[in-house]
Design a protein around this motif. Structure first.
Motif, mmCIF file in Angstrom:
data_model
loop_
_atom_site.group_PDB
_atom_site.id
_atom_site.type_symbol
_atom_site.label_atom_id
_atom_site.label_comp_id
_atom_site.label_asym_id
_atom_site.label_seq_id
_atom_site.Cartn_x
_atom_site.Cartn_y
_atom_site.Cartn_z
ATOM 1 N N LEU A 1 33.559 47.350 47.341
ATOM 2 C CA LEU A 1 34.273 47.677 45.841
ATOM 3 C C LEU A 1 35.025 46.536 45.275
ATOM 4 C CD1 LEU A 1 35.070 49.961 43.968
ATOM 5 C CD2 LEU A 1 36.915 50.573 45.635
ATOM 6 N N THR A 2 35.875 45.790 46.568
ATOM 7 C CA THR A 2 36.382 44.697 45.890
ATOM 8 C C THR A 2 35.704 43.634 45.030
ATOM 9 O OG1 THR A 2 38.311 45.123 47.506
ATOM 10 C CG2 THR A 2 38.414 42.839 46.433
ATOM 11 N N LYS A 3 34.563 43.413 45.896
ATOM 12 C CA LYS A 3 33.511 42.365 45.206
ATOM 13 C C LYS A 3 33.015 42.956 43.985
ATOM 14 C CE LYS A 3 29.099 40.110 46.343
ATOM 15 N NZ LYS A 3 28.869 40.082 44.901
ATOM 16 N N TYR A 4 32.633 44.231 43.865
ATOM 17 C CA TYR A 4 31.976 44.762 42.488
ATOM 18 C C TYR A 4 33.117 44.670 41.495
ATOM 19 C CZ TYR A 4 30.340 48.176 39.327
ATOM 20 O OH TYR A 4 30.048 48.672 38.147
ATOM 21 N N LEU A 5 34.341 44.836 41.731
ATOM 22 C CA LEU A 5 35.432 44.835 40.599
ATOM 23 C C LEU A 5 35.722 43.298 40.360
ATOM 24 C CD1 LEU A 5 37.676 47.313 42.106
ATOM 25 C CD2 LEU A 5 36.393 47.514 40.087
ATOM 26 N N VAL A 6 35.592 42.401 41.196
ATOM 27 C CA VAL A 6 35.837 41.023 40.950
ATOM 28 C C VAL A 6 34.512 40.562 40.072
ATOM 29 C CG1 VAL A 6 35.881 38.706 41.891
ATOM 30 C CG2 VAL A 6 37.255 40.518 42.794
ATOM 31 N N ASP A 7 33.336 40.887 40.259
ATOM 32 C CA ASP A 7 32.056 40.608 39.806
ATOM 33 C C ASP A 7 32.226 41.180 38.429
ATOM 34 O OD1 ASP A 7 31.336 39.020 41.875
ATOM 35 O OD2 ASP A 7 29.980 40.461 42.608
ATOM 36 N N HIS A 8 32.637 42.293 38.124
ATOM 37 C CA HIS A 8 32.781 42.680 36.665
ATOM 38 C C HIS A 8 34.321 42.496 35.939
ATOM 39 C CE1 HIS A 8 29.406 44.779 38.568
ATOM 40 N NE2 HIS A 8 29.044 44.811 37.287
ATOM 41 N N ASP A 9 34.780 41.430 36.191
ATOM 42 C CA ASP A 9 35.830 40.836 35.305
ATOM 43 C C ASP A 9 37.315 41.976 35.672
ATOM 44 O OD1 ASP A 9 34.595 38.721 34.700
ATOM 45 O OD2 ASP A 9 33.815 39.735 33.126
ATOM 46 N N ALA A 10 37.494 42.346 36.615
ATOM 47 C CA ALA A 10 38.830 43.192 36.913
ATOM 48 C C ALA A 10 39.203 42.695 38.207
ATOM 49 C CB ALA A 10 38.331 44.672 37.014
ATOM 50 N N PRO A 11 39.717 41.462 38.372
ATOM 51 C CA PRO A 11 40.241 40.814 39.313
ATOM 52 C C PRO A 11 41.565 41.426 39.863
ATOM 53 C CG PRO A 11 40.405 39.225 37.791
ATOM 54 C CD PRO A 11 39.595 40.426 37.229
ATOM 55 N N GLY A 12 42.541 41.932 38.794
ATOM 56 C CA GLY A 12 43.724 42.416 38.950
ATOM 57 C C GLY A 12 43.565 43.940 39.786
ATOM 58 N N PHE A 13 42.886 44.500 39.378
ATOM 59 C CA PHE A 13 42.523 45.769 39.714
ATOM 60 C C PHE A 13 41.920 45.824 41.412
ATOM 61 C CE2 PHE A 13 40.050 49.888 40.139
ATOM 62 C CZ PHE A 13 40.888 50.636 39.972
ATOM 63 N N ALA B 1 42.289 43.283 43.182
ATOM 64 C CA ALA B 1 43.686 42.865 44.320
ATOM 65 C C ALA B 1 44.221 44.172 44.500
ATOM 66 C CB ALA B 1 44.403 41.887 43.334
ATOM 67 N N GLY B 2 44.505 45.038 43.428
ATOM 68 C CA GLY B 2 45.387 46.149 43.857
ATOM 69 C C GLY B 2 44.576 47.216 44.817
ATOM 70 N N VAL B 3 43.475 47.288 44.769
ATOM 71 C CA VAL B 3 42.465 48.235 45.526
ATOM 72 C C VAL B 3 42.476 47.560 46.746
ATOM 73 C CG1 VAL B 3 40.158 48.911 46.036
ATOM 74 C CG2 VAL B 3 41.187 49.199 44.069
ATOM 75 N N PHE B 4 42.302 46.294 46.943
ATOM 76 C CA PHE B 4 42.368 45.583 48.503
ATOM 77 C C PHE B 4 43.694 45.565 48.997
ATOM 78 C CE2 PHE B 4 42.111 41.778 51.093
ATOM 79 C CZ PHE B 4 41.016 42.244 51.720
ATOM 80 N N GLY B 5 44.677 45.291 48.278
ATOM 81 C CA GLY B 5 45.956 45.445 49.016
ATOM 82 C C GLY B 5 46.485 46.565 49.324
ATOM 83 N N ALA B 6 46.162 47.817 48.714
ATOM 84 C CA ALA B 6 46.498 49.174 49.034
ATOM 85 C C ALA B 6 45.767 49.616 50.126
ATOM 86 C CB ALA B 6 46.304 50.036 47.605
#
Length: 118
Positions: free
Chosen positions: A82-94, A96-101
């Motif tokens: 999920l983190t990789k998918y979000l980074v690949d689709h231009d949502a690095p802030g989100f 980072a939040g998902v990964f950190g939580a």
């Protein structure tokens, strides 16, 4: 100055896994057999049944631990995907939040101190 209060009781001793302590002394078994014929045999059968039950519960605990490890591994893999998918689709802030939580939740599960037996 001396303290007259008694020392606190350390609490109950943990259950041992050995059933040897459950076996009666030979004098006790003879006295029980004299008082109630067949009682020593019944008690030994109960001790054997308790031993088998403990073995079964140990096997069940191992199965639960394996299942928990598989579920945890699947969850961690899902968080990484999920983190990789979000980074690949231009949502690095989100991402980072998902990964950190997720890491915080996982650390809370792993590091909790109220586990029985530890």
């Amino acid at each position: 100055m001396t303290d007259s209060t008694p020392a606190p009781d350390p609490g109950p001793v943990g259950e041992t896994r050995s059933s040897w302590r459950d076996l009666p002394l030979d004098q006790q078994a003879a006295a029980w057999e004299t008082a109630v014929p067949g009682s020593a045999e019944r008690m030994l059968r109960q001790i054997e049944a308790d031993y088998e039950h403990r073995r079964w519960m140990d096997r069940v605990e191992v199965r639960f631990r394996i299942f928990g490890a598989v579920v945890a591994g699947t969850g961690i893999t899902g968080v990484f995907w999920l983190t990789k998918y979000l980074v690949d689709h231009d949502a690095p802030g989100f991402a980072a939040g998902v990964f950190g939580a997720s890491i915080a939740a996982f650390a809370g599960l792993v590091l909790r101190r109220d586990r029985p037996g530890q």
